[in-house]
Write a protein that holds these residues in place. Structure first.
Motif, PDB file in Angstrom:
ATOM      1  N   THR A 239      24.408  13.372  34.959  1.00 54.95           N
ATOM      2  CA  THR A 239      24.088  13.726  36.362  1.00 54.95           C
ATOM      3  C   THR A 239      24.724  15.059  36.750  1.00 54.95           C
ATOM      4  O   THR A 239      24.135  15.837  37.496  1.00 54.95           O
ATOM      5  N   VAL A 240      25.896  15.352  36.161  1.00 58.23           N
ATOM      6  CA  VAL A 240      26.572  16.613  36.517  1.00 58.23           C
ATOM      7  C   VAL A 240      25.788  17.846  36.043  1.00 58.23           C
ATOM      8  O   VAL A 240      26.003  18.951  36.514  1.00 58.23           O
ATOM      9  N   LEU A 241      24.839  17.615  35.133  1.00 57.32           N
ATOM     10  CA  LEU A 241      24.037  18.749  34.609  1.00 57.32           C
ATOM     11  C   LEU A 241      22.855  19.059  35.529  1.00 57.32           C
ATOM     12  O   LEU A 241      22.136  20.039  35.336  1.00 57.32           O
ATOM     13  N   LEU A 242      22.631  18.180  36.513  1.00 63.02           N
ATOM     14  CA  LEU A 242      21.438  18.316  37.367  1.00 63.02           C
ATOM     15  C   LEU A 242      21.803  19.037  38.664  1.00 63.02           C
ATOM     16  O   LEU A 242      22.901  18.887  39.174  1.00 63.02           O
ATOM     17  N   PRO A 243      20.858  19.819  39.210  1.00 58.78           N
ATOM     18  CA  PRO A 243      21.178  20.598  40.419  1.00 58.78           C
ATOM     19  C   PRO A 243      21.547  19.713  41.607  1.00 58.78           C
ATOM     20  O   PRO A 243      20.961  18.639  41.790  1.00 58.78           O
ATOM     21  N   GLU A 244      22.539  20.152  42.362  1.00 59.08           N
ATOM     22  CA  GLU A 244      23.035  19.354  43.500  1.00 59.08           C
ATOM     23  C   GLU A 244      22.014  19.288  44.640  1.00 59.08           C
ATOM     24  O   GLU A 244      22.048  18.382  45.449  1.00 59.08           O
ATOM     25  N   ASP A 245      21.114  20.294  44.683  1.00 61.07           N
ATOM     26  CA  ASP A 245      20.214  20.377  45.850  1.00 61.07           C
ATOM     27  C   ASP A 245      18.868  19.683  45.608  1.00 61.07           C
ATOM     28  O   ASP A 245      17.912  19.902  46.351  1.00 61.07           O
TER      29      ASP A 245
END
Ligand SMILES: CNc1nc2cc3nc[nH]c(=O)c3cc2[nH]1
Ligand SMILES: [Zn+2]
Length: 377
Positions: A239-245
């Motif tokens: 999940t940390v590899l995915l964009p926050e927005d």
């Protein structure tokens, strides 16, 4: 840059975990996240009316591209004015791409080619073919608010080389789907990250897909028989590899502990057939753990199913009555049990959202799992 039909708004991060409170804005309305999505495979969430789903608090439901393409047909649904009109559901709908379904129908691996997948219909055995382009076209006909890319969901324990080839093809398929999508103005499209339990392949898949401008990202290839611990390990580094927005959607997950652990690792959306499927067998989720209502100990139990639940079923009927209906195979029993299980998970996510606001999600998890009877690691 595409002007996406669906948008994610991050409202608040929980202080001690990767959990986040947000909302997803779609052409059919906005829903809060983290959110659990009831599954309506064949354009109905089994035994529940749209009004009951709204009463439960379901902000969005899922339907299946493969099943609706096969029966009654995506062209028919397009002529009906799209899936929302066809099933009288005026709130958001997400459709899966069909990839997950067709793999269980493929007779042998040689029918999986770069072009797409050849297989036989589970209904009448006729020869069918699905590709990134056909999956996008079907979902365009259905008119869902959130569409999924056509992917391969490899089994969790496949050999490394197989999974590497598979995720590379899934990335190429994702790009083809992105190019084929015609309706960015009113339908969002998610890329699906694969890679089984291999960290470097999950990183490669996430790199490929986040280099393309999808409306959101699904974490696929999980809830396929791996342990809870293995699922959490994959989420820890994915999940940390995915964009926050943009939204993050964990596919096929619906057990209470997995939902909470997914939220802690930054997941926003979940779906699973579990609540309605087990309800039809009389297996009910309550705040004090699972209740198998057919058990003889409930025969004269005139108390409510779940004293901590304020749903229609728990406010109006007893365990003895639910047991009677399920034992007698009465349809009303299927409805009451499905209603409660869906209400339980949708409201669990409401409590999780409140815990994010209060920055006490870990304490909430501890108390919930203790009372439910989970043995926390
Ligand atoms: C019930 N478990 C489960 N349902 C799934 C659906 C999926 N769709 C597309 N791609 C997936 O990887 C995928 C994984 C899944 N796991
Ligand atoms: Zn209830």
């Amino acid at each position: 840059m595409t002007n996406h039909a669906i948008k994610y708004r991050l409202i608040k991060k929980e202080k001690h975990t990767g959990a986040r409170l947000g909302e997803i804005i779609t052409p059919h309305g906005t829903f809060p996240t983290p959110m659990f999505m009831p599954v309506g495979t064949q354009a109905t969430v089994k035994t529940q009316s749209p009004e009951e789903l709204k009463e439960i608090g379901s902000g969005i439901i899922l339907s299946n591209t493969y099943h609706l393409w096969n029966r009654p047909g995506d062209e028919l649904i397009a002529q009906a004015g799209g899936l929302h009109k066809f099933m009288n559901w005026d709130q958001p709908i997400l459709t899966d791409s069909g990839g997950f379904q067709v793999y269980s129908l493929v007779e042998n691996k040689k029918n999986i080619t770069e072009e797409g997948v050849k297989f036989k219909s589970h209904l009448d055995g006729r020869a069918l073919f699905m590709s990134p382009e056909t999956s996008i076209g079907i979902q365009n006909n259905l008119g869902s608010d959130i569409m999924m890319s056509f992917d391969e969901c490899p089994q969790f324990y496949q050999p490394y080389d197989y999974v590497k080839n598979s995720i590379e093809r899934t990335s190429r398929w994702a790009e083809r789907g992105l190019r084929a999508h015609q309706r960015w103005h009113d339908q969002g499209l998610f890329g699906i990250v694969q890679g089984a339990g291999f960290k470097d392949l999950r990183e490669q898949s996430a790199r490929d897909l986040t280099s393309m401008d999808f409306s959101g990202y699904s974490i696929g290839g999980l809830a396929v028989g791996e342990s809870h611990k293995e699922m959490n390990a994959v989420l820890d580094y994915t999940t940390v590899l995915l964009p926050e927005d943009k939204p993050r959607y964990l596919m096929g997950v619906g057990a209470p502990d997995s939902l909470i652990d997914g939220v802690i690792r930054g997941v926003d959306m979940f779906d699973c057939v579990l609540p309605t499927r087990i309800a039809r067998n009389g297996t009910l989720m309550t705040h004090f753990g699972r209740v198998n209502i057919k058990n003889a100990k409930y025969e004269y139990d005139f108390t409510t199913l779940d004293p901590m639940c304020d749903c229609y079923t728990c406010k109006n009927y007893t365990r003895a009555y639910l047991r009677h209906l399920i034992k007698a195979d009465e349809t009303f029993g299927l409805r009451l049990c499905s209603y409660h299980n869906l209400y339980f998970l949708v409201h669990l996510m409401m409590e999780v959202r409140q815990a994010i606001i209060n920055d006490n999600l870990l304490e909430f998890r501890e108390a919930f799992c203790e009372r439910y009877g989970y043995n926390l690691p």
